[in-house]
Scaffold this active site. Structure first.
Site, PDB file in Angstrom:
ATOM      1  N   THR A 104       8.547 147.314 -19.490  1.00 34.70           N
ATOM      2  CA  THR A 104       7.954 147.660 -18.199  1.00 34.70           C
ATOM      3  C   THR A 104       9.081 147.575 -17.176  1.00 34.70           C
ATOM      4  OG1 THR A 104       7.421 145.397 -17.523  1.00 34.70           O
ATOM      5  CG2 THR A 104       5.783 146.531 -18.876  1.00 34.70           C
ATOM      6  N   VAL A 161      12.742 138.558 -20.548  1.00 32.46           N
ATOM      7  CA  VAL A 161      13.022 138.643 -19.111  1.00 32.46           C
ATOM      8  C   VAL A 161      14.012 139.787 -18.876  1.00 32.46           C
ATOM      9  CG1 VAL A 161      13.903 137.427 -17.088  1.00 32.46           C
ATOM     10  CG2 VAL A 161      12.687 136.149 -18.888  1.00 32.46           C
ATOM     11  N   LYS A 162      13.603 140.715 -18.000  1.00 33.50           N
ATOM     12  CA  LYS A 162      14.469 141.860 -17.722  1.00 33.50           C
ATOM     13  C   LYS A 162      15.205 141.596 -16.407  1.00 33.50           C
ATOM     14  CE  LYS A 162      13.783 146.829 -18.304  1.00 33.50           C
ATOM     15  NZ  LYS A 162      12.786 147.883 -18.045  1.00 33.50           N
ATOM     16  N   VAL A 163      16.517 141.752 -16.453  1.00 35.63           N
ATOM     17  CA  VAL A 163      17.373 141.423 -15.301  1.00 35.63           C
ATOM     18  C   VAL A 163      18.284 142.618 -15.036  1.00 35.63           C
ATOM     19  CG1 VAL A 163      19.258 139.896 -14.566  1.00 35.63           C
ATOM     20  CG2 VAL A 163      17.314 138.934 -15.811  1.00 35.63           C
TER      21      VAL A 163
END
Ligand code: E4P
Length: 218
Positions: free
Chosen positions: A27, A82-84
């Site tokens: 997402t 976790v998207k960073v």
């Protein structure tokens, strides 16, 4: 190669998961902003549906904020990655989160050097955006070839996740190049499921069968 759905839509994900070809979901804030309801509740529901890695992106832009938000996102469900974004602060946050044992997907990768640095700080995935490079007349899949090549000569555990996919040929090329994951909009997966010769062939098989049955009974 693993196939992820690039979507925040429960309806799209629910439609695709029963096919058995979906390994995870990505997402981003733009995708989740299209949906109604609490984004974190949506991420939780997606995790329950897919039972595989689900990337949820931080929106803080400083390292301390990203780390705090990353911990919160990871607490939603064991499947959350976790998207960073790849920034200086994002690198610092990725380094810290990876050291704490969280899986991090470093996103908005547009060069091989960015992918290399993200892998060095312990990213679980790097997400090069092929479609957005193609959009500016740059070779998106050429970037994937470079990153796969670099990772082959290293001992990184980082997976190359092909993102910003625009059509079924991106999937085929990603698999041929040895990318680990390709994340695709639902429309691209639906497009790749269809082939007119399959439809024509099936129609003929069924007609021939019916004709033979009718002749047999006559
Ligand atoms: C990937 O993780 C991103 O969410 C996505 O692939 C971006 O795609 P777009 O360029 O079509 O917005």
């Amino acid at each position: 190669m693993k196939i992820f759905v690039d979507s925040g839509s429960l309806r799209e994900i629910e439609t695709l998961v029963p096919l058995g070809i979906i390994d995870g979901v990505t997402t981003n804030p733009s995708l989740l902003a299209k949906e109604t309801g609490d984004p974190r509740a949506i991420v939780r529901q997606i995790c329950r549906l897919v039972q595989g890695p689900v990337s949820a992106e931080v929106v803080a832009t400083d390292a301390a904020g990203m780390i705090a938000e990353g911990r919160e996102l990871a607490a939603i469900d064991e499947h959350v990655v976790v998207k960073v974004p790849f920034t200086r602060e994002g690198l610092r946050a990725t380094h810290a989160l990876a050291n704490e044992g969280f899986r991090v997907n470093v996103t908005l990768i547009f060069s091989a050097a960015q992918a290399l640095f993200a892998a060095k700080v312990g990213a679980a995935y790097v997400s090069p955006f092929v479609g957005r490079l193609d959009d500016i007349a740059t070779d998106g899949m050429g970037l994937i070839r470079q990153i796969v090549d670099i990772f082959r000569h290293s001992d990184f555990a980082t997976e190359v996740l092909v993102a910003s996919v625009r059509g079924p040929m991106h999937i085929v090329e990603a698999a041929r190049m040895g990318a680990h994951v390709c994340t695709c909009p639902a429309s691209v997966i639906e497009g790749a499921l269809k082939h007119p010769l399959t439809d024509i062939g099936l129609e003929k098989f069924l007609k021939d069968w019916e004709r033979a049955q009718a002749a047999h009974k006559a």
